[in-house]
Design an enzyme around this catalytic site. Structure first.
Site, PDB file in Angstrom:
ATOM      1  N   ASP A 107       0.824  -1.201   0.000  1.00 34.21           N
ATOM      2  CA  ASP A 107       0.000   0.000   0.000  1.00 34.21           C
ATOM      3  C   ASP A 107       0.869   1.266   0.000  1.00 34.21           C
ATOM      4  O   ASP A 107       1.690   1.437  -0.883  1.00 34.21           O
ATOM      5  CB  ASP A 107      -0.959  -0.068   1.209  1.00 34.21           C
ATOM      6  CG  ASP A 107      -2.022   1.003   1.212  1.00 34.21           C
ATOM      7  OD1 ASP A 107      -2.894   0.982   0.323  1.00 34.21           O
ATOM      8  OD2 ASP A 107      -1.988   1.852   2.118  1.00 34.21           O
ATOM      9  N   HIS A 275      -7.176  -6.721   0.256  1.00 34.16           N
ATOM     10  CA  HIS A 275      -6.157  -5.663   0.264  1.00 34.16           C
ATOM     11  C   HIS A 275      -5.019  -5.952   1.233  1.00 34.16           C
ATOM     12  O   HIS A 275      -3.857  -5.736   0.907  1.00 34.16           O
ATOM     13  CB  HIS A 275      -6.821  -4.331   0.633  1.00 34.16           C
ATOM     14  CG  HIS A 275      -5.879  -3.170   0.691  1.00 34.16           C
ATOM     15  ND1 HIS A 275      -5.157  -2.735  -0.409  1.00 34.16           N
ATOM     16  CD2 HIS A 275      -5.526  -2.347   1.716  1.00 34.16           C
ATOM     17  CE1 HIS A 275      -4.411  -1.691  -0.059  1.00 34.16           C
ATOM     18  NE2 HIS A 275      -4.613  -1.442   1.220  1.00 34.16           N
TER      19      HIS A 275
END
Length: 294
Positions: A107, A275
């Protein structure tokens, strides 16, 4: 020696004019691990025991996050540019005695890793990135579907103090909402890890730090990326990218295609998660890390 990341000493290293908090353990080739939003370095707790058996692992908090320094905003958001964040990590690894090293990043940390591998190319050997496409391409390719899934990209960049004030009313609620709002919900996260994310979100300066990170990504970082591409800047090292089958990145972007446009040696695939891959499918992250970093 403990295998538990949480129980290791957390030390602060003075680098690039800020204090960067990190935990270090293991033996073997150095591996820098960088986290994403709204988390800290403890995202790696499920892969840490195995990684530290093969590597000297350095798990660091990005500036503005976790227990690292929260520098004030600077004109043009320069203090939170990925260039400055990358310099933090380059200097951290130098202080620890590592001239060259590998990187595993997720991320926001993966965006820092991208800039690190460009600005400090001789020092980064190989890089594994989790659930991102290049920042410039994600902004330029934004659709309604992506904006709805990643609303925080556009809310956090609003002028101060609007998002900071709203987050500051209940930082724990913000963390739980962002993380719990993705497929799998909060059940994915170990209670001790979630408690750590919430603790750090309540630290003074955290809300401002994360907002400045995103504001920089929408301004100065794009300037750096555009200038680099115009000059022919490319990643020359091996890059492996993995994204979640149930996540928004793979649904909205051609992840491999976009990375291959900016890097010479790219491979990767979707993993059966959303994610937070290091916490959702740690065994697969370890499998791919072993393949790349062997």
């Amino acid at each position: 020696m403990t295998d538990t990341l949480f129980d290791l000493p957390l030390r602060t290293y003075d680098v690039n004019g800020v204090g960067i908090a990190a935990r270090v353990q293991g033996s073997g080739p150095p591996l820098l691990l960088l986290h994403g939003h709204p988390q800290t370095h403890v995202i790696w707790h499920r892969v840490w025991p195995e990684l530290t058996r093969r590597h000297t692992c350095v798990a660091a908090d990005l500036r503005g996050y976790g227990d690292s320094a929260k520098p004030p905003a600077a004109p043009g958001h320069a203090a939170h540019s990925k260039r400055e964040m990358a310099r933090d990590m380059a200097e951290l690894m130098a202080v620890l005695g590592f001239d060259t090293f590998d990187v595993l990043a997720h991320d926001r940390g993966a965006r820092v890793a991208h800039r690190l591998a460009l600005d400090h190319a001789p020092r980064v050997r190989r890089m594994m990135l989790l659930d991102i496409a290049p920042t410039l391409d994600m902004y330029e390719g934004t659709t309604r579907a992506f904006a709805q899934a990643y609303y925080h990209w556009f809310w956090l960049i609003q002028p101060a103090p609007l998002p900071e004030t709203m987050i500051g009313r209940d930082p724990g609620f913000y963390v739980r909402s962002v993380m719990g709002g993705r497929p799998g919900g909060l059940a994915l996260f170990a209670p001790r890890a979630l408690a750590e994310y919430e603790r750090c979100a309540a630290l003074p300066g955290w809300a401002a730090g994360i907002c400045e990170d995103y504001r920089a990504s929408a301004t100065v970082d794009l300037d750096h990326d555009r200038a680099g591409r115009a000059s022919g800047e490319r990643l020359r090292l091996p890059v492996r990218v993995f994204w979640g089958e149930r996540g928004a990145v793979g649904r909205n972007f051609d992840v491999l295609g976009l990375w291959r446009a900016v890097a010479d040696d790219v491979a990767g695939r979707a993993l059966p998660g959303a994610h937070y891959l290091a916490e959702e499918v740690p065994e697969l992250v370890l499998e791919e890390a072993a393949r790349l970093f062997r």
